[in-house]
Design a protein around this motif. Structure first.
Motif, PDB file in Angstrom:
ATOM      1  N   ASP A 729       0.807  -1.219   0.000  1.00 39.08           N
ATOM      2  CA  ASP A 729       0.000   0.000   0.000  1.00 39.08           C
ATOM      3  C   ASP A 729       0.839   1.268   0.000  1.00 39.08           C
ATOM      4  OD1 ASP A 729      -2.341  -1.422  -0.038  1.00 39.08           O
ATOM      5  OD2 ASP A 729      -2.609  -1.409   2.130  1.00 39.08           O
ATOM      6  N   HIS A 730       2.151   1.119   0.233  1.00 41.89           N
ATOM      7  CA  HIS A 730       3.003   2.300   0.329  1.00 41.89           C
ATOM      8  C   HIS A 730       3.989   2.428  -0.827  1.00 41.89           C
ATOM      9  CE1 HIS A 730       1.400   2.179   4.403  1.00 41.89           C
ATOM     10  NE2 HIS A 730       1.835   3.420   4.562  1.00 41.89           N
ATOM     11  N   LYS A 731       3.690   1.717  -1.912  1.00 39.37           N
ATOM     12  CA  LYS A 731       4.559   1.845  -3.079  1.00 39.37           C
ATOM     13  C   LYS A 731       4.480   3.252  -3.664  1.00 39.37           C
ATOM     14  CE  LYS A 731       4.407  -3.004  -4.615  1.00 39.37           C
ATOM     15  NZ  LYS A 731       4.003  -3.904  -5.722  1.00 39.37           N
ATOM     16  N   ILE A 732       5.346   3.538  -4.601  1.00 39.08           N
ATOM     17  CA  ILE A 732       5.387   4.857  -5.243  1.00 39.08           C
ATOM     18  C   ILE A 732       4.843   4.725  -6.661  1.00 39.08           C
ATOM     19  CG2 ILE A 732       6.931   6.644  -6.141  1.00 39.08           C
ATOM     20  CD1 ILE A 732       8.685   6.130  -3.692  1.00 39.08           C
ATOM     21  N   GLY A 733       3.959   5.628  -7.056  1.00 40.62           N
ATOM     22  CA  GLY A 733       3.280   5.542  -8.341  1.00 40.62           C
ATOM     23  C   GLY A 733       4.146   5.947  -9.515  1.00 40.62           C
ATOM     24  N   HIS A 734       3.755   5.452 -10.680  1.00 36.93           N
ATOM     25  CA  HIS A 734       4.503   5.708 -11.908  1.00 36.93           C
ATOM     26  C   HIS A 734       4.367   7.145 -12.401  1.00 36.93           C
ATOM     27  CE1 HIS A 734       0.439   4.258 -12.953  1.00 36.93           C
ATOM     28  NE2 HIS A 734       0.475   5.245 -13.816  1.00 36.93           N
ATOM     29  N   SER A 735       3.280   7.837 -12.009  1.00 40.67           N
ATOM     30  CA  SER A 735       3.035   9.173 -12.564  1.00 40.67           C
ATOM     31  C   SER A 735       4.127  10.171 -12.207  1.00 40.67           C
ATOM     32  CB  SER A 735       1.675   9.702 -12.095  1.00 40.67           C
ATOM     33  OG  SER A 735       1.663   9.911 -10.712  1.00 40.67           O
ATOM     34  N   TYR A 736       4.846   9.928 -11.093  1.00 37.10           N
ATOM     35  CA  TYR A 736       5.936  10.827 -10.718  1.00 37.10           C
ATOM     36  C   TYR A 736       7.070  10.798 -11.747  1.00 37.10           C
ATOM     37  CZ  TYR A 736       3.752  10.942  -6.079  1.00 37.10           C
ATOM     38  OH  TYR A 736       2.875  11.113  -5.031  1.00 37.10           O
ATOM     39  N   PHE A 737       7.156   9.709 -12.517  1.00 37.08           N
ATOM     40  CA  PHE A 737       8.287   9.527 -13.425  1.00 37.08           C
ATOM     41  C   PHE A 737       7.922   9.715 -14.890  1.00 37.08           C
ATOM     42  CE2 PHE A 737       9.282   7.330  -9.550  1.00 37.08           C
ATOM     43  CZ  PHE A 737      10.652   7.437  -9.394  1.00 37.08           C
ATOM     44  N   MET A 738       6.659  10.019 -15.185  1.00 31.03           N
ATOM     45  CA  MET A 738       6.212  10.017 -16.582  1.00 31.03           C
ATOM     46  C   MET A 738       6.718  11.215 -17.382  1.00 31.03           C
ATOM     47  SD  MET A 738       2.329   8.482 -16.402  1.00 31.03           S
ATOM     48  CE  MET A 738       2.126   8.586 -18.179  1.00 31.03           C
ATOM     49  N   LYS A 739       7.001  12.328 -16.739  1.00 34.08           N
ATOM     50  CA  LYS A 739       7.434  13.526 -17.475  1.00 34.08           C
ATOM     51  C   LYS A 739       8.931  13.774 -17.362  1.00 34.08           C
ATOM     52  CE  LYS A 739       2.950  15.857 -17.177  1.00 34.08           C
ATOM     53  NZ  LYS A 739       2.229  17.085 -16.767  1.00 34.08           N
ATOM     54  N   ILE A 740       9.662  12.783 -16.907  1.00 33.06           N
ATOM     55  CA  ILE A 740      11.112  12.941 -16.755  1.00 33.06           C
ATOM     56  C   ILE A 740      11.780  12.809 -18.114  1.00 33.06           C
ATOM     57  CG2 ILE A 740      13.190  11.872 -15.813  1.00 33.06           C
ATOM     58  CD1 ILE A 740      11.549  11.147 -13.341  1.00 33.06           C
ATOM     59  N   GLU A 741      12.542  13.834 -18.488  1.00 30.47           N
ATOM     60  CA  GLU A 741      13.235  13.821 -19.773  1.00 30.47           C
ATOM     61  C   GLU A 741      14.736  14.031 -19.634  1.00 30.47           C
ATOM     62  OE1 GLU A 741      11.357  16.740 -22.179  1.00 30.47           O
ATOM     63  OE2 GLU A 741       9.467  15.620 -22.403  1.00 30.47           O
ATOM     64  N   SER A 742      15.201  14.367 -18.428  1.00 30.01           N
ATOM     65  CA  SER A 742      16.627  14.632 -18.237  1.00 30.01           C
ATOM     66  C   SER A 742      17.030  14.234 -16.826  1.00 30.01           C
ATOM     67  CB  SER A 742      16.929  16.120 -18.457  1.00 30.01           C
ATOM     68  OG  SER A 742      16.293  16.899 -17.446  1.00 30.01           O
ATOM     69  N   ILE A 743      18.329  14.177 -16.596  1.00 23.59           N
ATOM     70  CA  ILE A 743      18.845  13.847 -15.270  1.00 23.59           C
ATOM     71  C   ILE A 743      18.428  14.904 -14.255  1.00 23.59           C
ATOM     72  CG2 ILE A 743      21.045  15.035 -15.690  1.00 23.59           C
ATOM     73  CD1 ILE A 743      20.682  11.745 -13.745  1.00 23.59           C
ATOM     74  N   GLU A 744      18.303  16.146 -14.714  1.00 21.11           N
ATOM     75  CA  GLU A 744      17.882  17.222 -13.813  1.00 21.11           C
ATOM     76  C   GLU A 744      16.433  17.019 -13.377  1.00 21.11           C
ATOM     77  OE1 GLU A 744      18.382  20.142 -11.281  1.00 21.11           O
ATOM     78  OE2 GLU A 744      19.994  19.386 -12.577  1.00 21.11           O
ATOM     79  N   ASP A 745      15.567  16.593 -14.326  1.00 17.09           N
ATOM     80  CA  ASP A 745      14.180  16.281 -13.981  1.00 17.09           C
ATOM     81  C   ASP A 745      14.128  15.180 -12.929  1.00 17.09           C
ATOM     82  OD1 ASP A 745      13.314  18.116 -15.829  1.00 17.09           O
ATOM     83  OD2 ASP A 745      12.895  16.633 -17.393  1.00 17.09           O
ATOM     84  N   LEU A 746      14.968  14.162 -13.096  1.00 18.12           N
ATOM     85  CA  LEU A 746      14.981  13.036 -12.171  1.00 18.12           C
ATOM     86  C   LEU A 746      15.435  13.476 -10.786  1.00 18.12           C
ATOM     87  CD1 LEU A 746      14.478  10.019 -11.873  1.00 18.12           C
ATOM     88  CD2 LEU A 746      16.830   9.601 -12.626  1.00 18.12           C
ATOM     89  N   LYS A 747      16.431  14.348 -10.739  1.00 15.55           N
ATOM     90  CA  LYS A 747      16.902  14.866  -9.442  1.00 15.55           C
ATOM     91  C   LYS A 747      15.783  15.597  -8.712  1.00 15.55           C
ATOM     92  CE  LYS A 747      21.845  15.653 -10.402  1.00 15.55           C
ATOM     93  NZ  LYS A 747      22.905  16.694 -10.452  1.00 15.55           N
ATOM     94  N   GLN A 748      15.061  16.443  -9.451  1.00 11.73           N
ATOM     95  CA  GLN A 748      13.993  17.214  -8.820  1.00 11.73           C
ATOM     96  C   GLN A 748      12.844  16.313  -8.362  1.00 11.73           C
ATOM     97  OE1 GLN A 748      14.222  20.479  -7.997  1.00 11.73           O
ATOM     98  NE2 GLN A 748      16.305  20.180  -8.782  1.00 11.73           N
ATOM     99  N   THR A 749      12.578  15.258  -9.119  1.00 14.37           N
ATOM    100  CA  THR A 749      11.537  14.306  -8.722  1.00 14.37           C
ATOM    101  C   THR A 749      11.916  13.608  -7.423  1.00 14.37           C
ATOM    102  OG1 THR A 749      10.818  13.957 -11.002  1.00 14.37           O
ATOM    103  CG2 THR A 749      10.294  12.218  -9.418  1.00 14.37           C
ATOM    104  N   PHE A 750      13.151  13.192  -7.301  1.00 12.15           N
ATOM    105  CA  PHE A 750      13.595  12.538  -6.076  1.00 12.15           C
ATOM    106  C   PHE A 750      13.592  13.516  -4.900  1.00 12.15           C
ATOM    107  CE2 PHE A 750      14.473   8.754  -8.224  1.00 12.15           C
ATOM    108  CZ  PHE A 750      14.899   7.788  -7.318  1.00 12.15           C
ATOM    109  N   LYS A 751      14.073  14.722  -5.158  1.00 15.68           N
ATOM    110  CA  LYS A 751      14.172  15.710  -4.074  1.00 15.68           C
ATOM    111  C   LYS A 751      12.795  16.131  -3.559  1.00 15.68           C
ATOM    112  CE  LYS A 751      15.669  20.476  -3.165  1.00 15.68           C
ATOM    113  NZ  LYS A 751      16.219  21.708  -3.773  1.00 15.68           N
TER     114      LYS A 751
END
Length: 828
Positions: A729-751
């Motif tokens: 029940d505490h997994k993380i959804g895919h929608s957080y990662f759908m608009k990632i296009e660069s390493i910078e996007d990924l950093k901001q998503t994690f942060k």
């Protein structure tokens, strides 16, 4: 790809508009034929504006070949400017024509929608600088001669670039599209309904002396007075009425013939010329059908209708023919048409608008020219070979359901999609649409249905109460005095709408309108004239309405008293069942208003379509469900709803109104399992709702690696570890990662998304977060960085040294994250 520079701003656009105002449009550039930018009540060509604006931003004018019209409009809209589509553009009409009549092989080139075809037509047009191919300049023959010379004739060699494009990128299709088997045929077909040509062809018609007498006001009065009355030729009054309306039909036939001759000379027509229906009752309208082509007449399902109605209006509209045995196609048409009174394909004119044939004929021609922009699109609804299909075919959906799952799994969009599927099951979509295009269309339809009132969205929270959801007593300030009134909550409001539609569909059909429709008309009429009198049985006791609230009608008696009100809900009940009225007390004031409502008649003979209504409850688990729903929880069951075998009605505690839930009301709830599990929900709620789990779906993420990072493996690994340490029940959804296009996007998503969620899940235990993400994100604090205890107490506390040895973790910080940091999560 667009070459419009991103450094063009609003000031540059305004400078361009000022330059155009001062110097006009260059002769070498064409003005807009289909779209215009509206600014200070003036129209400007969007592409030309962008070209000039680039000069102010980048010191040179941008060539129109560097971008297309759609890109220019999108850019201007983002800057806050308004670009609108002009009515009846030639390019739009031709795109519609190609979609229906073009060869199937062309679709490989120009796509499967009007929008896609228009983009290709823009590309083709860009190769002809000296002439806009989709602007008539008042002369179709001149345009055809231009095409003849530049495609087949002497000027062919002057435009080699186009023919290279035609051969290499178009495989011969662009030339064919402009050729004699397509564009030439189209130009010949629209020739008769082009505004300028129509007016020229009408000159003779409008200057002749019309021998037929024009329509009279009495003919409208007869339609209004005798609608639904059984004809009896033995009755002198009814016989005279029949004869007069037969004469009116002759006038309608004259109107039909004049229009058919000038607009659709090669089409067809049909008129019955009988003012009574099959049951020998007088109709409330006179009508005639126009078929634009002989094929339309042969197909006999869609036509242009001319007519008069009992509401004192002339009508010109796109209407169906004989679809009683094809409810699916009828529903598609009705969904397209929408509200009759507000529909773009229904043109209505008050009877007093015309007093001569010239004005009526000219206005009719203009109406038809406008309507023909939509006619091909509606014809597509019956195209069995189309790629379009019903978006919900034979899909069984429960009346009450809850979508549950971890954050970021797309529950919110899923509710929108479900709501659209349920409320408009005949919505069609193209099988070739991409996922993004389909999503855009779903959201667009969702917004339309919300505006229409078929879908209502609400969110539960800790303070949500029965009084907010069903009904409650709320204070109001009027004339500096506080009054208290029973006010409907969000559930009762949408339930009443659904019930009204259900009643109209099952009991009224074409004979009467739904209560909400006639009541809205009454309020509109009262706003224009608040002196409307409602006669009582005793002469001289007429009363007037002095105001409306959400729940009641305020009225003034003949004696001047204003202390009483009438319940709108009671009036609704009496409207559908007059036996429910009690002719005592204020009950004697309901019949006059009821009689007034009954005088409103439908503007069309099409029966009321049963609509589905949807209430979306976001975060349903955050409210106290038992307290919010109260006794209504029982009414939600399928077999307890209106007209079911075990139907139940209750009396509401505040208004004392009878209440039941209609069968065309659906409830969709969402719950975040990271906040509360399904098992923790109220048992009564769990019994009455079906539950659908929405889980993280790595298939929604791109298969391609982003800078060598596999986002699918990354998310899957994180969720497997979370499930092991906590639960699914505490997994993380895919929608957080759908608009990632660069390493910078990924950093901001994690942060901003992933790490805050993990901190919440593990209650700040950075060690467990480290077990999920690894040492690239979590590190041990060095001994010198650890906090020392107070010296004067360390020796007195026996575990002080052991506590100093405790492992303390900290985040590494986003500046230390790189491609290898993220890869290390799933590659050990």
């Amino acid at each position: 790809m667009s070459n419009i520079s991103n450094n063009i701003n609003k000031e540059h656009i305004i400078s361009a508009l000022q330059e155009i105002d001062k110097y006009g449009i260059s002769n070498s550039r064409r003005s807009a034929t289909e779209y215009a930018l509206l600014y200070n009540e003036k129209e400007y060509p969007p592409k030309y504006v962008i070209s000039i604006a680039n000069k102010y931003a980048n010191n040179e004018e941008l060539s129109s070949n560097e971008f297309n019209s759609i890109q220019s409009r999108t850019f201007l809209n983002k800057l806050g400017f308004n670009c609108f589509k002009k009515t009846g553009s030639l390019k739009s009409k031709f795109a519609n024509w190609l979609l229906i009549n073009g060869a199937n092989s062309y679709k490989d080139y120009y796509g499967n929608s009007v929008e896609e075809i228009e983009i290709k037509l823009d590309e083709i047009n860009s190769f002809f600088d000296s002439r806009d191919l989709f602007k008539l300049n008042n002369n179709i023959e001149e345009l055809k001669n231009f095409l003849q010379e530049n495609i087949y004739g002497v000027n062919r060699e002057n435009n080699r670039v186009f023919f290279e494009y035609d051969k290499i990128k178009g495989n011969g299709r662009p030339k064919a599209i402009l050729g004699k088997k397509n564009y030439f045929i189209f130009l010949d077909e629209i020739n008769s309904i082009n505004n300028k040509n129509i007016e020229n062809s009408l000159k003779q018609s409008l200057t002749i002396t019309h021998k037929m007498e024009f329509f009279t006001h009495r003919e409208f009065e007869l339609l209004n007075k005798y609608k639904g009355v059984r004809s009896d030729r033995a009755n002198k009054d009814l016989d005279n009425t029949y004869t007069e309306l037969k004469t009116a039909y002759k006038k309608l036939e004259y109107w039909l013939n004049r229009i058919q001759k000038n607009v659709f000379p090669n089409g067809g027509k049909h008129i019955l010329k009988k003012p009574t229906n099959q049951a020998n009752n007088f109709d409330g309208y006179l009508w005639a059908k126009l078929y634009p082509t002989k094929k339309d007449e042969k197909d006999k399902w869609l036509a242009i209708t001319l007519g008069l109605d009992d509401d004192f209006h002339f009508n010109v509209k796109i209407d169906t023919v004989g679809l009683s045995n094809n409810p699916e196609l009828l529903n598609k048409y009705l969904n397209y048409r929408g509200d009759f009174l507000k529909s773009k394909i229904v043109k209505r004119h008050k009877s007093e608008s015309f007093n001569n044939w010239e004005d009526l004929i000219l206005q009719t021609v203009k109406n038809i020219d406008f309507l023909m922009d939509f006619y091909p699109e509606i014809k597509k609804l019956n195209d069995s070979s189309s790629n379009e299909t019903s978006i919900m075919k034979d899909l069984k959906i429960p009346k009450n359901q809850i979508l549950y799952g971890p954050p970021g799994t797309g529950k919110t969009y899923k509710t929108k999609e479900l709501a659209v599927l349920i409320s408009n099951p005949n919505l069609i979509y193209d099988k070739n649409w991409s996922v993004i295009k389909r999503r855009e269309e779903i959201v667009k339809e969702y917004d339309r249905l919300c505006e229409k009132g078929q879908i209502v969205f609400t969110t539960f929270h800790q303070s949500m109460s029965y009084e907010d959801f069903v009904e409650g007593i709320k204070p109001k300030t009027e004339n500096e005095k506080v009054t208290y009134e029973v006010e409907d909550g969000v559930f009762k409001l949408i339930s009443d709408k659904a019930k009204d539609n259900w009643e109209a569909h099952n009991k009224r059909f074409e004979k009467e309108l739904a209560f909400d429709s006639v009541f809205s008309r009454l309020k509109e009429e009262w706003e224009e004239d608040d002196s409307i009198k409602f006669p009582m049985k005793t002469d001289g006791n007429d009363f007037t309405i002095i105001g409306f609230t959400n729940k009641s009608i305020q009225f003034k008696k003949a004696s001047g008293g204003t202390n009483h009100t009438l319940s709108i809900n009671t009036l609704r009940e009496i409207f559908y069942d007059e036996g429910k009225n009690r002719p005592t007390g204020v009950g004697i004031y309901y019949p006059p208003i009821l009689a007034y409502l009954k005088k409103y008649k439908p503007h069309t003979d099409v029966p009321t379509i049963l609509n589905n209504y949807i209430l979306i409850i976001d975060e349903i688990n955050r409210g106290n469900v038992s307290a919010v729903f109260g006794e209504l929880i029982t009414l939600l069951e399928d077999d307890k709803r209106i007209d079911e075998k075990e139907s139940i009605k209750i009396t509401l505690p505040y208004s004392k109104d009878e209440f039941s839930v209609p069968s065309n009301l659906y409830i969709i709830g969402t719950m975040n399992t990271a906040d509360r599990s399904v098992e923790a929900l109220d048992t009564a709620l769990r019994r009455r709702f079906s539950f659908t789990e929405v889980v993280p779906n790595i298939a929604m993420l791109t298969e391609n690696e982003m800078e060598n990072i596999n986002l699918r493996k990354l998310l899957q690994t994180i969720n497997e570890r979370i499930e092991l340490l906590i639960d699914k029940d505490h997994k993380i959804g895919h929608s957080y990662f759908m608009k990632i296009e660069s390493i910078e996007d990924l950093k901001q998503t994690f942060k901003n998304k992933v790490i805050p969620l993990l901190e919440e899940y593990f209650f700040g235990d950075y060690g467990k977060i480290g077990l999920v993400l690894g040492d690239g994100f979590i590190k041990l604090k060095d001994d010198e960085d650890k906090i020392s205890f107070a010296k004067n107490f360390t020796e007195k506390y026996e575990d002080a040294e052991n506590l100093r040895e405790k492992a303390v973790y900290t985040f590494t910080g986003e500046d230390n994250w790189d491609r290898n940091t993220f890869i290390s999560i799933y590659e050990q």
